[in-house]
Design an enzyme around this catalytic site. Structure first.
Site, short mmCIF file in Angstrom:
data_model
loop_
_atom_site.label_atom_id
_atom_site.label_comp_id
_atom_site.label_asym_id
_atom_site.label_seq_id
_atom_site.Cartn_x
_atom_site.Cartn_y
_atom_site.Cartn_z
N ASP A 178 97.77 5.24 67.98
CA ASP A 178 98.24 5.21 69.57
C ASP A 178 97.25 6.31 70.39
OD1 ASP A 178 99.25 6.91 68.31
OD2 ASP A 178 100.88 7.24 69.41
N HIS A 491 96.04 0.17 61.08
CA HIS A 491 96.63 0.29 62.65
C HIS A 491 96.02 1.53 63.14
CE1 HIS A 491 100.04 -1.05 64.93
NE2 HIS A 491 100.18 0.48 65.03
N ASP A 533 96.29 -3.52 53.77
CA ASP A 533 94.99 -3.54 54.45
C ASP A 533 95.00 -5.55 55.44
OD1 ASP A 533 93.17 -2.58 55.65
OD2 ASP A 533 92.08 -3.60 54.23
N GLU A 542 98.90 2.63 59.31
CA GLU A 542 98.15 3.33 59.96
C GLU A 542 97.59 4.64 59.70
OE1 GLU A 542 101.24 4.17 63.16
OE2 GLU A 542 99.40 4.88 64.80
#
Ligand code: G3I
Ligand code: 9MR
Length: 564
Positions: A178, A491, A533, A542
């Site tokens: 993020d 991720h 994956d 992530e």
């Protein structure tokens, strides 16, 4: 003769039995003189061979260990030990039933590139800057998240800085996949990188990372860390010393590149946890930067003491996620370890016994570091500085505590069917970010090695690195861009958005854990094999700065002690 027999069985065993990658080993390889272990699943016994990758010639042959059960993947595995073979080159391992391993190398500087890449990953996660092609190659991208307009969120409003107050909070690293910046997780991550420098300055002084600051007077690692320290300093409210828990959007961005994620950014709630992490990191920075930038070191120490005072006056401002904010919480209601850590770093840096006396160090043990449990970091720093502490500290106790923890981990290294320390604390070693857990085991093992010089601790740390790079039950090398079977779909928004096929290199992904909090369709429920994956799997695939930092520490230490 050996060559003949291997060619013979290659020609008579059906191809399906030769699924590459059933044999689990470090997919990069080994140092000539270090232990070399592969794990062979499938309850098999007998002879294994090491063959030259280009000619197929058998160069080493030995007998597998007795198959044993690894509870975390519920499989029977045997150890193939080829430590005696020391000749540099490229090889594969072969076993009649288990097939052939990926190619690996025996080389003096086998981990140098991944050492650099694991640090460069932080550069790739920099906020507020363009990544130029000359540094970022195909992962170049425009400037994003300038963070020169950050709004004080209602939860953080004060008289001097009411709700909606605008201030500037640029730079820093994105936390993970993020694009948000969290003080708590910055704590352990930034510290661990500084510890790497503080413990091995000779190694890092000459490690060239090709980042924009390369070539200035300061080592590249310190330049990279400074990017986040500069942000962290802006997260302290100059009016009272408290530190905002995070600078974040209200919701996680979609799967877009950083410059396309343009939602408003907010400084959310001052927290005791965030503030103590800040204090510990800034107190450490005051030591680590004193040589190259004494003015910054002084500023960092002042900021650290100011933060400490705020935390002492506000010891129970636990982070509570406001209703309109959905991003990472890093909430934690047990802050005695944060107090211990900040006190220890301030004590070491200032020599002021008041910090030591503020806590009861005699009674507490070490444990394994994580974002929510930072007490071990206090012991790591105390052990490193043990010769220069005031009379208040008990040096024998500090040494004993580290050795107790190192020995606890070593027991598992000797016991484990995979020959790693992961699993020492049972299933709780397989949580969200489980690859960070094994990195942090290794960091503690390396402190034990640095204290008493017994090579077994270093071997255990190297074995854990083998796990991360392929000797694990999933058969993946968990570091993007490294090994024959690395994660291709982490991720990580920057890797998933845009047109570049390969993910940004040098990131360790979170790793297997059975929680399945993301609801993806997993092929397994077991602790060591619940992994996908796939973008979907933010609970196992992530990336995050607090998992990369112990990887940096581990690889750097291993390369420093064993590489040439
Ligand atoms: O501590 C408990 C333990 O007592 C219990 O036995 C175990 C069983 O599941 O759970 C443990 O708690 C876990 C906690 O992490 C501590 O490891 C939770 O289940 C787990 O959901 C929690 O995951 C955290 C995750 O955010 C969700 O909140 C991760 O630690 C944390 O690394 C991760 O961090 C995110 C940020 O919020 C946002 N940015 C990305 C980053 C990485 O995914
Ligand atoms: O992408 C987010 C990741 O960085 C976080 O670690 C994770 C847990 O907080 O959440 C991810 O975002 C997901 C959100 O929580 C739920 N909707 C799907 C999002 C991922 O596509």
């Amino acid at each position: 003769m050996k060559k003949f027999s291997i060619l013979l069985f290659l020609s008579i065993i059906p191809l399906s039995l030769f699924a590459q990658g059933e044999i689990k080993l470090n997919q990069l390889g080994f140092y000539p003189d270090s232990p070399k272990i592969a794990v062979i699943p499938g309850n098999v016994e007998g002879v294994f061979q090491v063959v030259d990758a280009s000619t197929g010639d058998v160069v080493f042959e030995s007998i597998l260990g007795v198959p044993r059960h690894w509870e975390f993947s519920d499989e029977m595995v045997s150890i193939a030990n080829f430590s005696e073979f020391t000749e540099p080159g490229r090889y594969r391992m072969v076993h009649e039933l288990a097939g052939s391993s990926y190619e690996f190398e025996i080389r003096d500087d086998i981990f140098r590139e991944v050492s650099k890449a694991s640090i460069k990953a932080f550069y790739f996660n920099r906020a507020s800057t363009e990544l130029k092609e000359e540094h970022a190659g195909i992962w170049a991208r425009p400037k994003a998240h300038p963070d020169d307009v950050v709004y004080v969120h209602e939860s953080a409003a004060t008289e001097e800085r009411p709700e909606g107050y605008v201030f500037s909070s640029p730079k820093g690293w994105y936390d993970a996949g993020d694009y948000n910046k969290y003080a708590v997780n910055s704590g352990i991550s930034t510290y661990t990188l500084m510890a790497a420098y503080e413990h091995y300055p000779e190694y890092y002084r000459n490690l060239y990372l090709n980042i924009p600051e390369s070539g200035n007077k300061q080592p590249d690692l310190l330049d990279e860390i400074r990017w986040n320290l500069d942000w962290l300093l802006t997260a302290q409210d100059p009016n009272d010393g408290g530190v905002y828990h995070k600078v974040t959007t209200k919701n996680f961005a979609g799967v877009v590149m950083p410059h396309e994620a343009t939602a408003d950014r907010f400084a959310v709630m001052k927290s005791t946890g965030g503030t103590l992490n800040f204090a510990a990191v800034m107190a450490t920075a005051a030591r680590v930067y004193s040589e190259y930038d004494p003015d910054f070191a002084e500023e960092a120490l002042e900021a650290a003491e100011y933060a400490w005072q705020w935390a002492v006056q506000n010891p129970e401002q636990y982070y509570i996620q406001p209703e309109d904010i959905q991003t990472g919480a890093y909430g934690n209601r047990e802050l005695s370890d944060e107090f211990d850590w900040a006190a220890a770093e301030l004590y070491i840096t200032t020599g002021n016994d008041e910090y030591w006396n503020a806590r009861n160090f005699d009674e507490i043990n070490v444990g394994v570091p994580s974002w929510g449990y930072v007490r071990p970091l206090a012991w790591v720093s105390l052990a490193h500085h043990r010769e220069n502490l005031t009379g208040a500290a008990d040096v024998n106790l500090i040494e004993r505590r580290i050795m107790e923890q190192g020995d606890e981990l070593l027991e598992e290294f000797h016991r484990s069917a995979y020959g790693v320390t992961k699993g020492r604390y049972g299933n709780s070693d397989f949580v969200w970010g489980s690859n960070g857990v094994i990195g942090n085991h290794s960091m503690i093992l390396l402190q034990a090695y640095r204290l008493n010089g017994d090579e077994t601790y270093l071997q255990a740390a190297r074995a854990n690195l083998d796990y991360i790079l392929g000797r694990n039950a999933t058969g993946y090398s968990f570091v993007t861009g490294f090994g024959s079977k690395p994660p291709m779909f982490p991720h990580h928004r920057q890797s998933a958005a845009g047109d570049i096929e390969e993910p940004v290199p040098g990131f360790v992904i979170g790793g297997p854990q059975p929680g399945q909090q993301d609801g993806c369709d997993y092929p397994s429920n077991l602790p060591a094999t619940t992994f996908l994956d796939h973008w979907c799997s933010y609970s196992t695939n992530e990336v995050a700065i607090n998992w990369n930092a112990p990887l940096v520490y581990l690889i750097g230490a291993v390369d420093y002690f064993s590489g040439k």
